[in-house]
Scaffold this motif. Structure first.
Motif, PDB file in Angstrom:
ATOM      1  N   GLU A  87       0.807  -1.213   0.000  1.00  0.00           N
ATOM      2  CA  GLU A  87       0.000   0.000   0.000  1.00  0.00           C
ATOM      3  C   GLU A  87       0.846   1.273   0.000  1.00  0.00           C
ATOM      4  N   THR A  88       0.327   2.279  -0.654  1.00  0.00           N
ATOM      5  CA  THR A  88       0.910   3.616  -0.596  1.00  0.00           C
ATOM      6  C   THR A  88       0.601   4.172   0.787  1.00  0.00           C
ATOM      7  N   PRO A  89       1.610   4.686   1.499  1.00  0.00           N
ATOM      8  CA  PRO A  89       1.342   5.200   2.840  1.00  0.00           C
ATOM      9  C   PRO A  89       0.478   6.457   2.798  1.00  0.00           C
ATOM     10  N   THR A  90      -0.364   6.605   3.815  1.00  0.00           N
ATOM     11  CA  THR A  90      -1.175   7.816   3.933  1.00  0.00           C
ATOM     12  C   THR A  90      -0.563   8.717   4.993  1.00  0.00           C
ATOM     13  N   GLY A  91      -0.866  10.010   4.872  1.00  0.00           N
ATOM     14  CA  GLY A  91      -0.361  10.973   5.839  1.00  0.00           C
ATOM     15  C   GLY A  91       0.159  12.213   5.147  1.00  0.00           C
ATOM     16  N   THR A  92       0.886  13.004   5.912  1.00  0.00           N
ATOM     17  CA  THR A  92       1.484  14.234   5.399  1.00  0.00           C
ATOM     18  C   THR A  92       2.992  14.036   5.344  1.00  0.00           C
ATOM     19  N   PHE A  93       3.555  14.332   4.182  1.00  0.00           N
ATOM     20  CA  PHE A  93       4.970  14.112   3.916  1.00  0.00           C
ATOM     21  C   PHE A  93       5.567  15.363   3.294  1.00  0.00           C
ATOM     22  N   ALA A  94       6.869  15.346   3.059  1.00  0.00           N
ATOM     23  CA  ALA A  94       7.538  16.432   2.351  1.00  0.00           C
ATOM     24  C   ALA A  94       8.370  15.825   1.220  1.00  0.00           C
ATOM     25  N   VAL A  95       8.436  16.527   0.092  1.00  0.00           N
ATOM     26  CA  VAL A  95       9.280  16.065  -1.009  1.00  0.00           C
ATOM     27  C   VAL A  95      10.713  15.983  -0.488  1.00  0.00           C
ATOM     28  N   GLN A  96      11.325  14.813  -0.664  1.00  0.00           N
ATOM     29  CA  GLN A  96      12.678  14.562  -0.163  1.00  0.00           C
ATOM     30  C   GLN A  96      13.737  14.813  -1.232  1.00  0.00           C
ATOM     31  N   TRP A  97      13.481  14.328  -2.430  1.00  0.00           N
ATOM     32  CA  TRP A  97      14.420  14.507  -3.541  1.00  0.00           C
ATOM     33  C   TRP A  97      13.736  14.145  -4.842  1.00  0.00           C
ATOM     34  N   LYS A  98      14.374  14.495  -5.945  1.00  0.00           N
ATOM     35  CA  LYS A  98      13.812  14.281  -7.278  1.00  0.00           C
ATOM     36  C   LYS A  98      14.890  13.697  -8.186  1.00  0.00           C
ATOM     37  N   GLY A 121      10.856   4.643   2.364  1.00  0.00           N
ATOM     38  CA  GLY A 121      10.760   3.405   1.601  1.00  0.00           C
ATOM     39  C   GLY A 121      10.827   3.616   0.111  1.00  0.00           C
ATOM     40  N   GLY A 122      11.246   4.807  -0.330  1.00  0.00           N
ATOM     41  CA  GLY A 122      11.379   5.065  -1.764  1.00  0.00           C
ATOM     42  C   GLY A 122      10.067   5.324  -2.468  1.00  0.00           C
ATOM     43  N   ILE A 123       9.060   5.813  -1.743  1.00  0.00           N
ATOM     44  CA  ILE A 123       7.754   6.094  -2.340  1.00  0.00           C
ATOM     45  C   ILE A 123       7.827   7.424  -3.093  1.00  0.00           C
ATOM     46  N   ALA A 124       7.356   7.397  -4.343  1.00  0.00           N
ATOM     47  CA  ALA A 124       7.479   8.568  -5.210  1.00  0.00           C
ATOM     48  C   ALA A 124       6.286   8.686  -6.148  1.00  0.00           C
ATOM     49  N   PHE A 125       6.076   9.919  -6.617  1.00  0.00           N
ATOM     50  CA  PHE A 125       5.274  10.135  -7.817  1.00  0.00           C
ATOM     51  C   PHE A 125       6.224   9.810  -8.961  1.00  0.00           C
ATOM     52  N   HIS A 126       5.764   9.111  -9.980  1.00  0.00           N
ATOM     53  CA  HIS A 126       6.589   8.945 -11.177  1.00  0.00           C
ATOM     54  C   HIS A 126       5.721   8.478 -12.333  1.00  0.00           C
ATOM     55  N   GLU A 127       6.285   8.596 -13.533  1.00  0.00           N
ATOM     56  CA  GLU A 127       5.560   8.151 -14.716  1.00  0.00           C
ATOM     57  C   GLU A 127       5.367   6.642 -14.649  1.00  0.00           C
ATOM     58  N   GLY A 128       4.143   6.234 -14.916  1.00  0.00           N
ATOM     59  CA  GLY A 128       3.788   4.819 -14.934  1.00  0.00           C
ATOM     60  C   GLY A 128       2.364   4.716 -15.442  1.00  0.00           C
ATOM     61  N   ASN A 129       1.930   3.531 -15.712  1.00  0.00           N
ATOM     62  CA  ASN A 129       0.586   3.333 -16.236  1.00  0.00           C
ATOM     63  C   ASN A 129      -0.438   3.498 -15.102  1.00  0.00           C
ATOM     64  N   PRO A 130      -1.290   4.542 -15.174  1.00  0.00           N
ATOM     65  CA  PRO A 130      -2.270   4.745 -14.114  1.00  0.00           C
ATOM     66  C   PRO A 130      -3.331   3.647 -14.033  1.00  0.00           C
ATOM     67  N   SER A 131      -3.283   2.683 -14.921  1.00  0.00           N
ATOM     68  CA  SER A 131      -4.216   1.554 -14.855  1.00  0.00           C
ATOM     69  C   SER A 131      -3.634   0.377 -14.077  1.00  0.00           C
ATOM     70  N   ASN A 132      -2.321   0.412 -13.823  1.00  0.00           N
ATOM     71  CA  ASN A 132      -1.654  -0.699 -13.140  1.00  0.00           C
ATOM     72  C   ASN A 132      -1.268  -0.319 -11.720  1.00  0.00           C
ATOM     73  N   ALA A 133      -1.576  -1.193 -10.780  1.00  0.00           N
ATOM     74  CA  ALA A 133      -1.163  -0.965  -9.392  1.00  0.00           C
ATOM     75  C   ALA A 133       0.360  -0.952  -9.303  1.00  0.00           C
ATOM     76  N   SER A 134       0.867  -0.253  -8.297  1.00  0.00           N
ATOM     77  CA  SER A 134       2.312  -0.136  -8.108  1.00  0.00           C
ATOM     78  C   SER A 134       2.750  -0.916  -6.879  1.00  0.00           C
ATOM     79  N   ALA A 135       4.016  -0.797  -6.558  1.00  0.00           N
ATOM     80  CA  ALA A 135       4.564  -1.396  -5.339  1.00  0.00           C
ATOM     81  C   ALA A 135       4.585  -0.359  -4.223  1.00  0.00           C
ATOM     82  N   GLY A 136       3.700   0.638  -4.317  1.00  0.00           N
ATOM     83  CA  GLY A 136       3.586   1.665  -3.287  1.00  0.00           C
ATOM     84  C   GLY A 136       3.709   3.071  -3.821  1.00  0.00           C
TER      85      GLY A 136
END
Length: 161
Positions: A87-98, A121-136
Motif C-alpha cells: 500500500e501507498t502510505p497515507t499521511g502528510t509528507f515532504a518532497v525529499q528529492w527528485k 521506503g522510496g515512495i514517489a510520484f513517477h511516470e507509470g501506467n495509471p491503470s496498473n497498481a504499483s509497489a507503493g
C-alpha cells in the motif's frame, strides 16, 4: 502546464525580473477575481487536502492534484497506487528529492521517469501506467508526471488520503 508560479524567495534580474513583475501583477489580479482560497475549514475545494499541501492524493478516488496558494493549480489527474500488501502510505509528507531519470534499485532497474520522492521506503510520484497498481508509488501518465516533477520542489508538502 508550461508555466510555473512565482514562489517567495526567488530572485530575478533583468528581463526575467520585468517578466516576473508582470506575471505577479497578472496573478494578483486573477487571485482577487478568482475562486476563494481554501475554505473556512482549511480544505481545498474538490480535494481531501488542506491549503498547506502542494500535492494532494486521494487513493480512494485514484486522483491527484497540484495545489497553489490553497487552490487547485493542476488536476485532478488519474493515478494508480500500491497494490494490496504494498500500500501507498497515507499521511502528510515532504518532497525529499527528485530524479528525472531514476531507475529502481529494488525492482530490476525498472525505469521510474520524473520521480519525486516523498515518503519513506522510496515512495514517489513517477511516470507509470495509471491503470496498473504499483509497489507503493503513485503512478502518473506522462504529462502529469512531467507536471508534478517540474512543479514540486524539495520540502513541498504532500498529503496522501
Amino acid at each position: 502546464m508550461g508555466e510555473r508560479s512565482i514562489r517567495p524567495g526567488r530572485q530575478f534580474t533583468g528581463a526575467r525580473r520585468v517578466g516576473a513583475v508582470a506575471a505577479v501583477s497578472v496573478l494578483t489580479a486573477v487571485t482577487f477575481a478568482g475562486p476563494a482560497l481554501a475554505s473556512a475549514d482549511g480544505m481545498v475545494e474538490g480535494t481531501p487536502c488542506t491549503g498547506s499541501a502542494r500535492a494532494c492524493v486521494d487513493l480512494g478516488a485514484n486522483k491527484a492534484w497540484l495545489i497553489h496558494d490553497g487552490t487547485v493549480g493542476y488536476g485532478p489527474v488519474s493515478i494508480s497506487h500500491g497494490a494490496a500488501g504494498e500500500e501507498t502510505p497515507t499521511g502528510t509528507f515532504a518532497v525529499q528529492w527528485k530524479d528525472e531519470h531514476h531507475h529502481s534499485a529494488e525492482f530490476d532497474d525498472a525505469a521510474m521517469p520524473y520521480s519525486v520522492f516523498f515518503a519513506p521506503g522510496g515512495i514517489a510520484f513517477h511516470e507509470g501506467n495509471p491503470s496498473n497498481a504499483s509497489a507503493g508509488c503513485v503512478h502518473l501518465a506522462h504529462d502529469a508526471a512531467v507536471a508534478f516533477y517540474q512543479d514540486l520542489e524539495v520540502g513541498d508538502e504532500v498529503q496522501v488520503h
